[in-house]
Design an enzyme around this catalytic site. Sequence first.
Site, PDB file in Angstrom:
ATOM      1  N   LYS A  78     -56.700  -3.749   5.414  1.00  0.00           N
ATOM      2  CA  LYS A  78     -56.658  -5.221   5.581  1.00  0.00           C
ATOM      3  C   LYS A  78     -56.856  -5.633   7.096  1.00  0.00           C
ATOM      4  CE  LYS A  78     -53.837  -5.304   1.451  1.00  0.00           C
ATOM      5  NZ  LYS A  78     -52.610  -5.076   1.024  1.00  0.00           N
ATOM      6  N   THR A 117     -52.816   0.710   2.605  1.00  0.00           N
ATOM      7  CA  THR A 117     -53.837  -0.163   2.389  1.00  0.00           C
ATOM      8  C   THR A 117     -53.717  -1.267   3.390  1.00  0.00           C
ATOM      9  OG1 THR A 117     -52.338  -1.051   0.677  1.00  0.00           O
ATOM     10  CG2 THR A 117     -54.223   0.137  -0.079  1.00  0.00           C
ATOM     11  N   LYS A 177     -45.240  -3.555   6.686  1.00  0.00           N
ATOM     12  CA  LYS A 177     -45.126  -2.583   5.459  1.00  0.00           C
ATOM     13  C   LYS A 177     -43.640  -2.507   5.221  1.00  0.00           C
ATOM     14  CE  LYS A 177     -47.128   0.640   8.298  1.00  0.00           C
ATOM     15  NZ  LYS A 177     -48.505   1.055   7.747  1.00  0.00           N
ATOM     16  N   ARG A 178     -43.426  -1.710   3.854  1.00  0.00           N
ATOM     17  CA  ARG A 178     -41.778  -1.463   3.873  1.00  0.00           C
ATOM     18  C   ARG A 178     -41.517  -0.679   4.830  1.00  0.00           C
ATOM     19  NH1 ARG A 178     -40.031  -2.860  -1.332  1.00  0.00           N
ATOM     20  NH2 ARG A 178     -38.083  -1.691  -0.595  1.00  0.00           N
ATOM     21  N   LYS A 192     -42.791   6.115   7.845  1.00  0.00           N
ATOM     22  CA  LYS A 192     -43.647   4.963   8.303  1.00  0.00           C
ATOM     23  C   LYS A 192     -43.234   4.738   9.855  1.00  0.00           C
ATOM     24  CE  LYS A 192     -43.992   2.625   3.905  1.00  0.00           C
ATOM     25  NZ  LYS A 192     -45.483   2.624   3.490  1.00  0.00           N
ATOM     26  N   HIS A 218     -49.420   8.668  -6.096  1.00  0.00           N
ATOM     27  CA  HIS A 218     -49.373   7.661  -4.899  1.00  0.00           C
ATOM     28  C   HIS A 218     -48.305   8.285  -3.875  1.00  0.00           C
ATOM     29  CE1 HIS A 218     -51.604   4.076  -6.618  1.00  0.00           C
ATOM     30  NE2 HIS A 218     -51.034   4.804  -7.687  1.00  0.00           N
TER      31      HIS A 218
HETATM   32  C1  26Q Z   1     -39.484   4.994  -8.938  1.00  0.00           C
HETATM   33  C2  26Q Z   1     -38.489   5.541  -9.713  1.00  0.00           C
HETATM   34  C3  26Q Z   1     -37.199   4.644  -9.647  1.00  0.00           C
HETATM   35  C4  26Q Z   1     -37.221   3.635  -9.036  1.00  0.00           C
HETATM   36  C5  26Q Z   1     -38.250   3.373  -8.137  1.00  0.00           C
HETATM   37  C6  26Q Z   1     -39.515   4.016  -8.209  1.00  0.00           C
HETATM   38  C7  26Q Z   1     -40.738   3.672  -7.038  1.00  0.00           C
HETATM   39  C8  26Q Z   1     -41.058   2.422  -7.053  1.00  0.00           C
HETATM   40  C9  26Q Z   1     -42.136   2.159  -6.369  1.00  0.00           C
HETATM   41  C10 26Q Z   1     -41.380   4.870  -6.394  1.00  0.00           C
HETATM   42  C11 26Q Z   1     -42.521   4.327  -5.829  1.00  0.00           C
HETATM   43  C12 26Q Z   1     -42.796   3.260  -5.547  1.00  0.00           C
HETATM   44  C13 26Q Z   1     -44.078   2.675  -4.790  1.00  0.00           C
HETATM   45  C14 26Q Z   1     -45.018   3.763  -4.329  1.00  0.00           C
HETATM   46  C15 26Q Z   1     -45.957   3.162  -3.110  1.00  0.00           C
HETATM   47  O1  26Q Z   1     -45.865   2.118  -2.991  1.00  0.00           O
HETATM   48  N1  26Q Z   1     -46.528   4.019  -2.781  1.00  0.00           N
HETATM   49  C16 26Q Z   1     -47.873   3.767  -1.899  1.00  0.00           C
HETATM   50  O2  26Q Z   1     -49.006   3.532  -2.797  1.00  0.00           O
HETATM   51  C17 26Q Z   1     -49.918   2.912  -2.139  1.00  0.00           C
HETATM   52  C18 26Q Z   1     -51.242   2.718  -2.941  1.00  0.00           C
HETATM   53  O3  26Q Z   1     -51.674   3.849  -3.397  1.00  0.00           O
HETATM   54  C19 26Q Z   1     -50.556   3.814  -0.835  1.00  0.00           C
HETATM   55  O4  26Q Z   1     -51.324   3.071  -0.040  1.00  0.00           O
HETATM   56  C20 26Q Z   1     -49.292   4.057   0.185  1.00  0.00           C
HETATM   57  O5  26Q Z   1     -49.441   5.117   1.044  1.00  0.00           O
HETATM   58  C21 26Q Z   1     -48.070   4.582  -0.845  1.00  0.00           C
HETATM   59  O6  26Q Z   1     -47.189   4.871  -0.230  1.00  0.00           O
END
Ligand code: 26Q
Length: 817
Positions: free
Chosen positions: A658, A654, A546-547, A552, A358
Amino acid sequence: MPVSRMTKDEIKDAIVSKLQRQFGCDVSDATDDQLYQALAMTVRDEVMERRALSRGERKRQQAKKLYYLSAEFLVGRAMHNNMVSLVNEKEYMQALDELGIDKTRIFEREPEPGLGNGGLGRLAACFLDSLSALKLPAMGCTIRYELGLFRQHISDGFQVELPDNWLERGNIWEICRLDQAVEVRFNGYVREYSEDGRMKYQLCDYNAVQAVPYDMPVLGYDSNMVNMLRTWSARAINPLNMQEFNRGQYVEASEDKELVETISKVLYPEDNHEKGKELRLKQQYFLSSASVQFAVRDFEKTYGPRWDMLPDKVMFQVNDTHPGLAIPELMRVLIDEKGLGWDEAEAITRRCFAYTNHTVMQEALERWPERMVSMLIPRIYMILQEMNRRLCADLWNHFPGDWNRIAQMAILAYNQVHMANLCVSTCCMVNGVSQIHAEILRKQTFRDYCQLNPSRFIGITNGITHRRWLMQGNPGLTALLDETIGEGWHKEPMQLEKLMPFADDAAFVERFDKVKRANKERLCARMERMQGVKMDPDTIFDVQAKRLHEYKRQLMNILSVLVLYNRIVDDPNYTVHPRTFIFGAKASPGYYRAKLIIKLINTVSKLVAAHPRASQMIRIVFLENYCVSAAEVLMPAADVSEQLSTAGKEASGTGNMKFMMNGAVTIGTMDGANVEIYNEVGPDNIYIFGLSADEVEASYSTYHSSRIYETYPEIRRALNQLIDGTLEPGNPHMFQELYHALLFGDNGGMADPYFVLKDMPSYLKTQGILGEDYSKRHGLWLRKAVINTAKSGIFSSDRTITEYNDKIWHLKPLVLD
Ligand code: 26Q
């Protein structure tokens, strides 16, 4: 046996009787909470009846089952969604009306399970919805975080984080399955011995944690199919240390328990960033081990020890690398517990796992210190070492002498466990989440692996469930669509294309406009109620939700608003179509710069509001605590969807889908799934600006943001305002950090690594064109909006799941009813 759905009168009777028997009250004297509970129990009865049916059929048909492993499942509220899936939503609504119950108020009593950060977690939730709708047998597996993603409050323009104690008032949708608890083992040492001429491995002196599953039903739309979302909760096996207790040390006696139970205490709020914390590693192994152990046990119950059949009956999809330890865990179970040899276990494991990536952001790629892994999960570490040994031997044959390359591809290197390499080296399929993202994975991130075996690397563009994001969130548009093109699109979202001819039908467009207007009013009401903020529905609703992350580029958005403000202030004749810029974003609590950007947004908001003429044309609103429920009201009200990521950085996005589905028009870069949106709607119905991913890649060595500063007086002016006291006269240094990052870079890094300034001229120009187009509402803008909805069917997660199933999982739909 067919299950019937409740009629309006049955629903009314059920609610009244639940109130009576559960709480000893009636509708007139029940509290909102009691009303919520009674209603939820009524819906739950209908869902559970279907659960029994589909569970029995899955067993009888001996169907292959998917385990979707994910550290996050951002499911959102369940009640309204379940009513939609039961297809008697109208009956429920009428029943509530006739009982004199305020629907919105009661729905809002339901706590939202915030078990995710953003896109990745929400995607997992949309996938479960589609799996059930398509009758594909699956179980979602995650952690039952006691505290979900923090609630966000804005105080004096700054983000303040509050705990999200979502289980406080109980969770009516979950069922505790103590009978299916499993044990997860940490620490200790591995005793090696030989028995009957074979090496055996036994973990000794370990700390055991009990993993207790709580299941939440996910009902498929009009399908009688219920899959479960399994959330694992950590429990101490010995709740009290009796030795301590008997000595009168009561606090000490329960310390172990507290420590063990921190494993499922809280969701890490980092998004696209990893910090290598030990507790996070514990969470990941806890989820992986519990899920794998359960899956193996469940398989064995039905098929016996026919391990050769495992890949025909069980598939694990690893949602990013977070649950990647499930791979060595399956090896461990097969070898240590089921007595298989390494080669046999490996062949089976390889066929059972697939991995979705991702992110291509380097700082989000997970790496764990080998020492930490070896201490925490020693047997898993041993297995990783053996996997790595065999992998490197194999790579040596392909790339003899190329040590650097082999180290880049290894599972263990530089004293770290490289999670992506673990997943890529063993999984039978690896997928990206949009076409451009898959291309970057093939050409850059996993180039060496792709060279060895290109057919394993594919792209499957993300999707969203049109049930929640259109049917549930936008009942006005749903009714209009049903009347115009029929209801076929509920099950076949591609039928939304039938709307295309109506883009030029003045009467239809008029009604489409009215729906949008009503949705804007609904958002206004929510904003006023929740934050006391008044908004004008006659303005353009321009939304970036978004976050908060530098890539972004919320910063580009707010700086551009500042430029616009300056134009208005400088030139009394300058006018633009009135706009409300709406921001919704949580920043990771430890991400200082992201939090500063939130403060900047709120500061510019105040500045604009204080100017008599500017405040007539622009408004900036920060929507607090952006979450699934907020998005359900926000998306349908948007006119403009801001998708500004630096090209090449957003894996898919995503939210973009929406917004589009709800008739907002995108302004964005050629990044992630914006590319697919562009291909669907065509250049006239989207506003594209900025560098392409290739141009970004080619510009790193030559880009100097200072040139932009020198060339564009408007941009220079806005940047100077960050440090000249215009914004925070009492504290002119507040935003210096942002100024510095854009123009000079920080600790050795390049200036403006996300090309904010570089893309700003193009962004400003494109925003100008968009504003003018919007002024021609009828005949131009609304046509674009309708086309966006009409072309959004391909972004239904039903299409996405069908692709996963055809290319990876090969599940068969259950035959029900
Ligand atoms: C990893 C290790 C330690 C702590 C946290 C994490 C961690 C947590 C959440 C790393 C990444 C995430 C989230 C990533 C994420 O949301 N990515 C998004 O995924 C979506 C679904 O595929 C995409 O549409 C987005 O582009 C992408 O940013």
